[in-house]
Design a protein around this motif. Structure first.
Motif, PDB file in Angstrom:
ATOM      1  N   UNK A 165       0.856  -1.125  -0.123  1.00 46.17           N
ATOM      2  CA  UNK A 165       0.046  -0.005   0.224  1.00 46.17           C
ATOM      3  C   UNK A 165       0.915   1.370  -0.045  1.00 46.17           C
ATOM      4  N   UNK A 166       1.896   1.216   0.491  1.00 48.05           N
ATOM      5  CA  UNK A 166       2.975   2.312   0.589  1.00 48.05           C
ATOM      6  C   UNK A 166       4.448   1.954   0.246  1.00 48.05           C
ATOM      7  N   UNK A 167       5.366   2.877   0.300  1.00 54.15           N
ATOM      8  CA  UNK A 167       6.500   2.571  -0.119  1.00 54.15           C
ATOM      9  C   UNK A 167       7.140   1.796   0.892  1.00 54.15           C
ATOM     10  N   UNK A 168       8.250   0.819   0.363  1.00 51.23           N
ATOM     11  CA  UNK A 168       8.792   0.025   1.405  1.00 51.23           C
ATOM     12  C   UNK A 168       9.587   0.681   2.570  1.00 51.23           C
ATOM     13  N   UNK A 169      10.011   1.761   2.322  1.00 55.99           N
ATOM     14  CA  UNK A 169      10.504   2.587   3.509  1.00 55.99           C
ATOM     15  C   UNK A 169       9.752   3.321   4.470  1.00 55.99           C
ATOM     16  N   UNK A 170       8.368   3.380   3.926  1.00 57.04           N
ATOM     17  CA  UNK A 170       7.347   4.008   4.736  1.00 57.04           C
ATOM     18  C   UNK A 170       6.793   2.877   5.512  1.00 57.04           C
ATOM     19  N   UNK A 171       6.757   1.674   5.047  1.00 50.11           N
ATOM     20  CA  UNK A 171       6.295   0.441   5.550  1.00 50.11           C
ATOM     21  C   UNK A 171       7.249   0.146   6.879  1.00 50.11           C
ATOM     22  N   UNK A 172       8.446   0.204   6.306  1.00 51.31           N
ATOM     23  CA  UNK A 172       9.515  -0.211   7.388  1.00 51.31           C
ATOM     24  C   UNK A 172       9.451   0.532   8.572  1.00 51.31           C
ATOM     25  N   UNK A 173       9.323   2.022   8.446  1.00 52.71           N
ATOM     26  CA  UNK A 173       9.335   3.146   9.482  1.00 52.71           C
ATOM     27  C   UNK A 173       7.922   2.751  10.355  1.00 52.71           C
ATOM     28  N   UNK A 174       7.107   2.528   9.784  1.00 48.28           N
ATOM     29  CA  UNK A 174       5.663   2.520  10.431  1.00 48.28           C
ATOM     30  C   UNK A 174       5.640   1.160  11.213  1.00 48.28           C
ATOM     31  N   UNK A 175       6.275   0.002  10.924  1.00 44.03           N
ATOM     32  CA  UNK A 175       6.140  -1.498  11.635  1.00 44.03           C
ATOM     33  C   UNK A 175       7.197  -1.104  12.772  1.00 44.03           C
ATOM     34  N   UNK A 176       8.270  -0.477  12.436  1.00 47.13           N
ATOM     35  CA  UNK A 176       9.414  -0.245  13.795  1.00 47.13           C
ATOM     36  C   UNK A 176       8.568   0.652  14.846  1.00 47.13           C
ATOM     37  N   UNK A 177       7.716   1.842  14.277  1.00 54.08           N
ATOM     38  CA  UNK A 177       7.143   2.455  15.321  1.00 54.08           C
ATOM     39  C   UNK A 177       6.130   1.482  16.065  1.00 54.08           C
ATOM     40  N   UNK A 178       5.535   0.570  15.369  1.00 53.13           N
ATOM     41  CA  UNK A 178       4.514  -0.144  15.854  1.00 53.13           C
ATOM     42  C   UNK A 178       5.294  -1.353  16.821  1.00 53.13           C
ATOM     43  N   UNK A 179       6.260  -1.726  16.490  1.00 50.01           N
ATOM     44  CA  UNK A 179       7.117  -2.860  17.254  1.00 50.01           C
ATOM     45  C   UNK A 179       7.892  -2.449  18.410  1.00 50.01           C
ATOM     46  N   UNK A 180       8.230  -0.895  18.637  1.00 50.94           N
ATOM     47  CA  UNK A 180       8.785  -0.170  19.487  1.00 50.94           C
ATOM     48  C   UNK A 180       8.422   0.620  20.241  1.00 50.94           C
ATOM     49  N   UNK A 181       7.264   1.498  19.927  1.00 48.05           N
ATOM     50  CA  UNK A 181       6.819   2.569  20.440  1.00 48.05           C
ATOM     51  C   UNK A 181       5.450   2.410  20.734  1.00 48.05           C
ATOM     52  N   UNK A 182       4.888   1.005  20.940  1.00 52.80           N
ATOM     53  CA  UNK A 182       3.557   0.786  21.401  1.00 52.80           C
ATOM     54  C   UNK A 182       3.677  -0.328  22.663  1.00 52.80           C
ATOM     55  N   UNK A 183       2.352  -0.564  22.843  1.00 55.20           N
ATOM     56  CA  UNK A 183       2.434  -1.890  23.820  1.00 55.20           C
ATOM     57  C   UNK A 183       2.459  -3.106  23.274  1.00 55.20           C
ATOM     58  N   UNK A 184       2.791  -3.056  21.967  1.00 54.96           N
ATOM     59  CA  UNK A 184       3.387  -4.339  21.479  1.00 54.96           C
ATOM     60  C   UNK A 184       4.707  -4.779  22.016  1.00 54.96           C
TER      61      UNK A 184
END
Length: 455
Positions: A165-184
């Motif tokens: 849905x988005x560029x690979x770079x945007x996808x990677x940044x988003x998932x890192x935020x999900x993985x490190x910046x949330x209750x995940x």
């Protein structure tokens, strides 16, 4: 349907190596973060051990380990004692535990010559096979390893979904935020809560649902993962309802395959509960919601913005996820499945605010929102892509993302390496006895992330 530009399809961020390294990095960070507070998860490993060693799920062989502090996590039914939480939790641990026990048994002749590692492996197997009085806290590391795998795997599946849905770079940044910046990070990866396996099921649901069309095979897999989500956590019933409605409206011809996939989980799930409780649902699945209670609107606000339970307080960058949804809605570019994602989040917010224990007990920040984080991360990816494509044109937005991301990662990292943040739940008062503490800005839970000498 918007797709990544051709110029963004190559490069390291789009490679399998990036996917693998991201998973390894997240898993490594998770397992080296030492805060492992067992509460709801205490009986998950013994329950799985009972399945492997005795062919049942009761905890009768561990009666000498029962004490009042763990009574809330046990059920009595038919003269036996069972783990109160969903069967998906203990089932999710089975492949890892069976593999570990089998491998240790296979290597038993050489393990005594492998020093500390060999001794620890043999000690773990002895503990895992032990009945009677068992030190449940000794399983915390085992729980953490399993939970960390599931959260890292959820991040991998989410990355694959977002790359479409988005560029690979945007996808990677988003998932890192999900993985490190949330209750995940600070909750789901710590011990074997329901949240870790549940995150993987939801990520798989998103991967399969975010398609222009459904085939019999994808509908079968979608049904399986939707049902598996419910077997992990009752609040995923909202995903069941919305996704089933989506399939009925848009892919009616694939409904038989969808229900066949769901039956692979639903039949053993119902059979298990009928055998144990005489009902297709355990007591845990029959908790009532009360949206008409006077506390409902206060709980709605608390779960979003309170200083100790607010989603946007502990992970403020997720506000951009809301921005992403609004932008796509205003541009009339929302895909039907994106509407389904957003609807699930809104319904989930209402549901968790209708719980009697809406503050999520002794936990870190917005624990109850953990289950829908993949949906929120999906919409976050669009503003992230906008920022990465033209940072100079969106300096304010980029600055806001950087500042909120750094804050979020710091808070969840501290909550994963220090018990100071957890201690807020008990001191100076028990939050279960005084839930109004979640609104105390003078003693906000996120402030406990600061080392004591700076507070």
């Amino acid at each position: 349907m918007s797709t990544p530009s051709s110029s963004s399809r190559g490069g390291f961020a789009a490679s399998p190596l990036a996917l693998g390294l991201m998973c390894l990095a997240l898993f490594g960070i998770y397992i080296t973060s030492d805060a492992r507070l067992q509460t709801d998860s205490l009986w998950s490993i013994p329950s799985a051990a009972s399945i492997l060693h005795e062919g049942n799920t009761d905890l009768d062989e561990f009666r000498r380990s029962f004490f009042p502090g763990t009574a809330y996590a046990r059920n009595e039914a038919g003269g036996h004692t069972y783990y109160v939480y969903p069967p998906g939790v203990m089932v999710s641990a089975l492949p890892f535990l069976a593999a570990a026990e089998g491998l240790i048994s296979l290597l038993e002749p050489v393990l005594p010559r492998m020093g500390t590692f060999g001794a620890e492996a043999l000690a773990w197997r002895a503990l895992f096979r032990q009945t009677g009085g068992v030190d449940l806290s000794a399983f915390a590391r085992t729980e953490q390893l399993i939970a960390s795998f599931y959260v890292a795997a959820a991040a991998a599946v989410l990355l694959v979904t977002l790359r479409r849905r988005v560029s690979p770079g945007a996808a990677l940044v988003t998932v890192l935020l999900f993985g490190l910046g949330t209750t995940a990070f600070s909750t789901a990866s710590r011990v074997l809560w329901q949240h870790g396996p549940g995150l993987l099921t939801i990520a798989c649901v998103m991967l399969l649902l975010a398609r222009p069309a459904q085939t019999g095979r994808t509908a079968l897999l979608l049904g399986f993962w939707v049902a598996a989500a419910y077997a992990c956590r009752p609040t995923h019933s909202l995903t069941v309802l919305v996704v089933t409605g989506f399939m009925a409206l848009r892919f009616r011809r694939q409904l038989p395959a969808y229900f066949a996939g769901a039956a692979l989980v639903a039949i053993p799930f119902c059979a298990y509960h009928l055998a144990v409780y005489g009902s297709v649902f355990s007591p845990y699945y029959r908790h009532s919601l009360d949206p008409l209670a006077g506390r409902f609107f206060m709980a709605l606000a608390a779960n979003l913005v309170s200083p100790s339970r607010g989603l946007f307080t502990f992970s403020p960058f997720l506000v951009l996820g809301v921005v992403g949804f609004v932008q796509r809605w205003r541009q009339r570019s929302l895909e039907p499945y994106e509407v389904a994602f957003a609807l699930i989040v809104v319904l989930h917010w209402a549901a968790i605010s209708s719980f009697f224990i809406w503050w999520a007990g002794h936990s870190i920040g917005p624990r109850f929102f953990t289950d829908v984080l993949p949906y929120l991360a999906y919409f976050l990816a669009f503003p992230v892509q906008t920022i990465l494509e033209a940072p100079s044109r969106h300096r304010v937005l980029a600055g806001a993302l950087v500042v909120t991301a750094v804050f979020s990662v710091f808070v969840h990292w501290r909550a994963s390496i220090s018990y100071d943040v957890h201690n807020w739940n008990s001191y100076p008062a028990n939050v279960d006895a005084d839930p109004s503490r979640v609104w105390d800005w003078k003693d906000a839970q996120f402030l406990r992330a600061l080392p004591a000498r700076y507070r």
